[in-house]
Design a protein around this motif. Sequence first.
Motif, short mmCIF file in Angstrom:
data_model
loop_
_atom_site.label_atom_id
_atom_site.label_comp_id
_atom_site.label_asym_id
_atom_site.label_seq_id
_atom_site.Cartn_x
_atom_site.Cartn_y
_atom_site.Cartn_z
N LEU A 137 -1.07 12.49 4.47
CA LEU A 137 -1.79 11.50 3.66
C LEU A 137 -2.88 10.83 4.47
O LEU A 137 -3.92 10.44 3.92
CB LEU A 137 -0.82 10.44 3.13
N ILE A 206 -2.85 3.62 8.02
CA ILE A 206 -3.10 3.96 6.61
C ILE A 206 -2.15 5.07 6.18
O ILE A 206 -1.54 5.02 5.11
CB ILE A 206 -4.56 4.41 6.42
N MET A 210 2.07 4.50 4.09
CA MET A 210 2.29 5.04 2.76
C MET A 210 3.74 5.37 2.47
O MET A 210 4.13 5.54 1.33
CB MET A 210 1.44 6.29 2.55
N THR A 211 4.55 5.48 3.53
CA THR A 211 5.98 5.67 3.30
C THR A 211 6.56 4.50 2.51
O THR A 211 7.50 4.67 1.76
CB THR A 211 6.71 5.76 4.65
#
Lengths: 260, 156
Positions: A137, A206, A210-211
């Motif tokens: 990601l 960033i 996201m986890t």
Amino acid sequence: MKDVPASYSHEYMQIVIDTCLTAGRLMIAGGSEMYRVEDTMMRIAKNAGIKDPRVFGGPTGVFISLDGGAYAQLKQVRERNINLELVAQVNELSREFAAKKLSLYELQERLNVVAIMTPSFPLWIQLIGAAVLSSTLMVLFTGQYDWPDFPAAALVGMVGLLAFDGAKRLSKIRFLSEMLAAIAMAAVAIGLHHLFPILKPDNILIGSLMTFVPGVALVNALRDLFSGDLISGIARSVEAILTAVALGSGVGLVMKFLGQ
Amino acid sequence: MNIWLQILINFVFSFLSAISFALLINVPHRVLLACGWSGAAGWMVYWFLHRAGFGNMVSNFCGTLLVGILGMIFARIKKCPVTLFNIPGIVPLVPGVPAYLAIRALVMGEFVKAEGLIIRVAIVTAAIAMGFMLAQLGSELLSRASKYCQKHWKRL
């Protein structure tokens, strides 16, 4: 197997109520949309032969009343996260009950089994998941294809998940564990940046945040709002915002102390 | 970088990210691959539209619409709730970068910058939710139409 008591007897009603409430509670705990929760409870009650069931699902509890209000109960929902295995299993059991492959007793038993031991992936698979998620990601989101950050993001993602898992055992407050995870991730990312100045802590964070970033929770909340479940929509969006605040304050604390 | 290589990287990475998020939220393993496909499809639509110069909102909306439609199809095939495919599918699309930058700006005391970023997050999130709603509407219309056809088969 016990015999199912005669329809509409007191015992039978209690079993129907209990089964519906367990199903609803499990689905909310797994992060299902509210209309699906109410629909499933309704279906179970109707398939059990109840003519006029009334159900209401909220983010912290489910209510049901049968027989025009003669039987009414509620059940609290204490734990909420996103665990789609729960949603899938309850859905499948409810389908089997509708197809008359399961009796009411069997359905109740199977639901209780699901409630006690939900099958889940072992921690090492989840760690690999966090690592892959963070690194891929990061590349997708930043669009910069900076390969030195790739393994770093994977490492930070794993550290975050481990910290979250450890903190979850210490405290029941989810936001606290999320904040601790964010602190650990930011500290490792900035520490790596000091060791290897080529790494960019912003990009790493960033990807690896996201986890935990509640983007999915926020979208879920909006979908609830749009489909008319206003209470659960608002409650869920507040929950998502609180998660974002927890993550942000964790990262912010570290940035203030360690510099960037 | 070569455009084909970029396409390959984006496709593979979005596929992997959807699957790995599915691992984290405990999706049953028999639908993992389907999650990957919908994640990759949604992201590729977003990426191409974004490169073609459409705004954030339009590209996110179209990406999510495709994720929603694919979710409906997979749900029929695998006999699972749609959520199982939709949640991992939108993971590459959720506004992670502006959310992070907004938090960062807030921490650094740049409130005006943070305000703009937060509004961007809100708009993108709303676009994603709208995409899902439209996909759901489409599937409802489709199932109604197919029921109608089955009912009035002989007259048609």
